[in-house]
Every structure is written in C-alpha cells, then in structure tokens.
Design an enzyme around this catalytic site. Sequence first.
Site, PDB file in Angstrom:
ATOM      1  N   ASP A 276       0.845  -1.193   0.000  1.00 42.65           N
ATOM      2  CA  ASP A 276       0.000   0.000   0.000  1.00 42.65           C
ATOM      3  C   ASP A 276       0.885   1.250   0.000  1.00 42.65           C
ATOM      4  OD1 ASP A 276      -1.662   2.140   0.750  1.00 42.65           O
ATOM      5  OD2 ASP A 276      -2.952   0.868   1.965  1.00 42.65           O
ATOM      6  N   HIS A 375      18.408  14.002 -16.266  1.00 36.27           N
ATOM      7  CA  HIS A 375      16.977  13.815 -16.398  1.00 36.27           C
ATOM      8  C   HIS A 375      16.541  14.006 -17.839  1.00 36.27           C
ATOM      9  CE1 HIS A 375      13.437  13.760 -13.709  1.00 36.27           C
ATOM     10  NE2 HIS A 375      14.357  13.415 -12.842  1.00 36.27           N
TER      11      HIS A 375
HETATM   12  P1  NAD Z   1      -4.774  -9.364   5.515  1.00 37.46           P
HETATM   13  O1  NAD Z   1      -5.902  -9.246   6.480  1.00 37.46           O
HETATM   14  O2  NAD Z   1      -5.073  -9.744   4.111  1.00 37.46           O
HETATM   15  O3  NAD Z   1      -3.669 -10.390   6.072  1.00 37.46           O
HETATM   16  C1  NAD Z   1      -3.259 -10.390   7.399  1.00 37.46           C
HETATM   17  C2  NAD Z   1      -3.714 -11.671   8.083  1.00 37.46           C
HETATM   18  O4  NAD Z   1      -2.965 -12.782   7.608  1.00 37.46           O
HETATM   19  C3  NAD Z   1      -3.454 -11.645   9.571  1.00 37.46           C
HETATM   20  O5  NAD Z   1      -4.476 -10.959  10.231  1.00 37.46           O
HETATM   21  C4  NAD Z   1      -3.363 -13.120   9.917  1.00 37.46           C
HETATM   22  O6  NAD Z   1      -4.662 -13.616  10.244  1.00 37.46           O
HETATM   23  C5  NAD Z   1      -2.921 -13.782   8.632  1.00 37.46           C
HETATM   24  N1  NAD Z   1      -1.522 -14.323   8.690  1.00 37.46           N
HETATM   25  C6  NAD Z   1      -1.139 -15.578   8.321  1.00 37.46           C
HETATM   26  N2  NAD Z   1       0.196 -15.740   8.461  1.00 37.46           N
HETATM   27  C7  NAD Z   1       0.683 -14.581   8.932  1.00 37.46           C
HETATM   28  C8  NAD Z   1       1.992 -14.099   9.256  1.00 37.46           C
HETATM   29  N3  NAD Z   1       3.100 -14.881   9.123  1.00 37.46           N
HETATM   30  N4  NAD Z   1       2.141 -12.840   9.687  1.00 37.46           N
HETATM   31  C9  NAD Z   1       1.059 -12.031   9.812  1.00 37.46           C
HETATM   32  N5  NAD Z   1      -0.197 -12.405   9.519  1.00 37.46           N
HETATM   33  C10 NAD Z   1      -0.399 -13.679   9.077  1.00 37.46           C
HETATM   34  O7  NAD Z   1      -3.956  -8.020   5.405  1.00 37.46           O
HETATM   35  P2  NAD Z   1      -3.455  -6.902   6.405  1.00 37.46           P
HETATM   36  O8  NAD Z   1      -1.973  -6.893   6.275  1.00 37.46           O
HETATM   37  O9  NAD Z   1      -4.020  -6.993   7.780  1.00 37.46           O
HETATM   38  O10 NAD Z   1      -4.054  -5.576   5.714  1.00 37.46           O
HETATM   39  C11 NAD Z   1      -3.449  -5.025   4.573  1.00 37.46           C
HETATM   40  C12 NAD Z   1      -4.475  -4.390   3.666  1.00 37.46           C
HETATM   41  O11 NAD Z   1      -5.250  -3.422   4.374  1.00 37.46           O
HETATM   42  C13 NAD Z   1      -3.818  -3.646   2.547  1.00 37.46           C
HETATM   43  O12 NAD Z   1      -4.429  -4.065   1.335  1.00 37.46           O
HETATM   44  C14 NAD Z   1      -4.174  -2.176   2.831  1.00 37.46           C
HETATM   45  O13 NAD Z   1      -4.257  -1.440   1.622  1.00 37.46           O
HETATM   46  C15 NAD Z   1      -5.486  -2.295   3.542  1.00 37.46           C
HETATM   47  N6  NAD Z   1      -5.958  -1.196   4.396  1.00 37.46           N
HETATM   48  C16 NAD Z   1      -5.190  -0.096   4.712  1.00 37.46           C
HETATM   49  C17 NAD Z   1      -5.698   0.922   5.536  1.00 37.46           C
HETATM   50  C18 NAD Z   1      -4.808   2.086   5.903  1.00 37.46           C
HETATM   51  O14 NAD Z   1      -3.620   2.072   5.634  1.00 37.46           O
HETATM   52  N7  NAD Z   1      -5.333   3.161   6.541  1.00 37.46           N
HETATM   53  C19 NAD Z   1      -6.988   0.806   6.056  1.00 37.46           C
HETATM   54  C20 NAD Z   1      -7.753  -0.340   5.734  1.00 37.46           C
HETATM   55  C21 NAD Z   1      -7.223  -1.334   4.907  1.00 37.46           C
END
Ligand code: NAD
Length: 423
Positions: A276, A375
């Site tokens: 992101d 550039h």
């Molecule tokens: P996600 O929910 O897709 O993945 C994270 C999940 O993967 C964890 O919650 C866990 O359940 C699982 N997991 C499995 N193995 C893991 C490991 N080794 N380490 C960590 N987790 C593991 O994604 P996310 O990273 O929670 O969220 C990222 C997304 O959220 C991006 O696409 C972003 O653009 C979006 N987002 C951003 C904002 C912001 O920046 N303000 C707000 C909302 C959403």
Amino acid sequence: MTSSRLPGFRDLSVEERRAATAEQVGVAAGGLDVLDPARGLSLDQADHMIENVVGVMGLPFGVATNFTINGRDVLVPMVTEEPSVVAAASNSARIARVRGGFFTSSSAPLMQAQIQVLDTVDPAGARVRLLEARDELIAAADEQDPALVAAGGGVHDLVVRLVESRAGTYVVAHLVVDVRDAMGANAVNTMAEALAQRAGEIAGGRTLLRILTNKADMRLARARAVFDAESLGGPEVVDDIVHAAALAESDPYRAATHNKGIMNGITAVVLATGNDTRAVEAGAHSHAVDHRGRYAALSHFEKDAEGHLSGVLELPMPVGLVGGATKVHPVARAAVEILSPRDARQLAEVVVAAGLAQNLAALRALATEGIQRGHMSLHARNVAVSAGATGDEIAKVVARLVQDRAVRADHAETVLAELRGTG
Ligand code: NAD
C-alpha cells in the site's frame, strides 16, 4: 548466490534482462514470464481486486542493480513511470558498494489501532480504568486473530492517551499489535472493532472511530551507507552534498522535494511488491515532522572521519508479505520472488535502502551538474517515442534533442522528419 553486479545489463534486450534476472535469483527459466504484459494481471483477477473494473493499467517494471544489503546481493524490483529512477538507484548502489553497501535494521513490526471514546465525564479516570483492564482487552483482541497469534504475533500493549480538541477531550486507546509478516491494517482494524463496545463501557462514554493509525512510528526501518568520496567526485562533492542535505534539514520547502526524491525509490519498490503506497507515504510524511513540529528531511548526511559521505535514513515502513495485493497480484508475487526476503522486516529494510540510494543520487546530481542534464536525456527518450520514433531512430532523435538542448515534442517531430527525409 545472487550477484547484483551485472555489467552491460542495460544494453540487453528486455527478454535477456528478464532471463538474467531469473538466473541470478534462482528462478526457473520462464518463472518471471508474468512480467510480460500479456501474462500479467488478468481482467478477471483485477475484477476481484477493486470495484467497477473496466481495464488494467501497465507501468514499467525494472530491477535496480548493484545493491548489496548486509552483505547480501539483491536485485531490487521497482515499478515507476518516472525515467531515471532505476538508473539513479543502481548508480548510487554502485558507489555504496565500494564501502560495503547498505547496512539495515528495523524495529519489531508493531502497528497501532486507535479507539476514540467521546462523552466521558472523567477522561483522566477513564484512561486509568482502561489501563486497569489491559489484560482483558488484550485477550479479547488476540481472540480475533488466531492465525496472527500462531505466527508469533498478536497484541503487544495497550496505551491510552487523552487528546484535547476544539470539540472536547477524547480518550484514545491505542492497541499496539505485532503484525509479523502482514502490513496489518485489516488485522488491527478487526481487533479495534471487536473492542469498541467494551472500551466504551469501561471508559463510560461512546466509542466512535476504530481504525489503525498510519503514523506507524513503532514500526521503523533504517538504512545507512558510506559513499566513497572519490567515487562521488571528490571531497568538494562530499561537502556540497552535506550542504544540500543540511538545507533540507532546516527548510520545509527544500525538505518536501528532498523527501519526494526518497519516495521515488521507496514507492517504486512498495508498488512493485503490491504493498500500500499511500500507507507508506502517510507514515513517511508524518514521520518527517520533527520534535519541534517542523517538517524536515527524513535522511541525514555527514562527512565521516575519513572524508567519505555517511548517509542514514529511518522511517516507518508498514509493508507485508502475506495479505493485500501482494498475495493476489501475479506481478507482485514475482517481485517478492526476485527479492526473496526472509520476512516482512527484511522487505522493509530493502525498501529503505532503495530510498537512501535514490536520495543520494538526487543530492549528488543537484550538488554537481544539476538534475536537469541527466533527467533530460532520459526524458528525451519519452519525447522521441511520443513523436513517433521507433527502433534505431530513437537513439538518433534523443542525441539530437540533447545536443540542441531542445527536448521538446515539436523539435522531435522536426528531427524525425529530417531523418526520414520527409522534412
Ligand atoms: P490481511 O488481512 O489480508 O492479512 C493479514 C492476516 O494474515 C493476519 O491478520 C493473519 O490472520 C494472517 N496471517 C497468516 N500468516 C501470517 C503471518 N506470518 N504474519 C502475519 N499475519 C499472518 O492483510 P493486512 O496486512 O491486515 O491488511 C493489509 C491491507 O489493508 C492492505 O491491502 C491495505 O491497503 C489495507 N488497508 C489499509 C488501511 C490504511 O492504511 N489506513 C486501512 C484499511 C485497509
């Protein structure tokens, strides 16, 4: 073992460069075929990523060469529309290499979610009551994400702040979460959501916002390098780069452009890996505000005891490997394969090294010949192609545009017509 020293890489065809990259990073022949636009993100995949999809936009995907980070050679994937970014990063990495390359480190991957409570009668008491309930709240949050806990992450701490505003005092609870290999936004948002009602009850108020903060100042990555004085162009260049950097430390007008140069490198790697870019940019710019409340340079450059240029860069780097587009976009997966990071922290450190390299390249150009010459010759390629030049014509038109110091569409058309004997 990957070597990132690939002399003559830029003179190869696109297919040859892709094959050389695959060979260096140990991917089977054809393993990077998804980098071909015809085999990249399909319409069907795109349709599952966002709403109202009507197509897919392509951007150039390059690899920066010469990087050695903590003694390991890496080819750094970069996606950008801006000419000169990949060349500049590769060039700085070549200079850094003379004195051992980049050295990096990072904090634990701690992200924070905020829970805002309004209308408390006794905000100071509410804050302490929430802290008393720390263990209960942490346990309830951890229950939301067994996969994260199994991966060694989970809630690390609870912090509660009082924020004075023009509309009253808010009690703001921060859930500090070790998100391991995730960017973590969804993970911490789900936790904050689940705690909202209970937090409101304990505080004696109404809960409103529950969302992560992009000021990810507990998730820092840093890079440093010593840039060899002679390779930079001599001791005067070192002194002038220190002056250029010092202006960015003291003047927000210069700092904004200085930091934009850093983000040229950072955003390109973040985008290539499907992370992101806006989250990283929000974190970077909020971190650029110093303890006096002034917007300033994210990096620092000093002359070291031997007269070489020492550069450091530290900023929040919320990038992940397991969630978001990183897992679903085939090109992002290829970028991750090229880097093959051990974990999200190592990815974050590579991103920051690319930012430092980019920063040094811009400072060196500004402190010597000015940015425009380098550039412009790269920009001239775009102008030549837009004017209709193809194949061998491109280099000829570029040479004339640069020589005539007229990198303009109308001049490119004139030169092209001359070359074709139609002018
Ligand atoms: P996600 O929910 O897709 O993945 C994270 C999940 O993967 C964890 O919650 C866990 O359940 C699982 N997991 C499995 N193995 C893991 C490991 N080794 N380490 C960590 N987790 C593991 O994604 P996310 O990273 O929670 O969220 C990222 C997304 O959220 C991006 O696409 C972003 O653009 C979006 N987002 C951003 C904002 C912001 O920046 N303000 C707000 C909302 C959403």
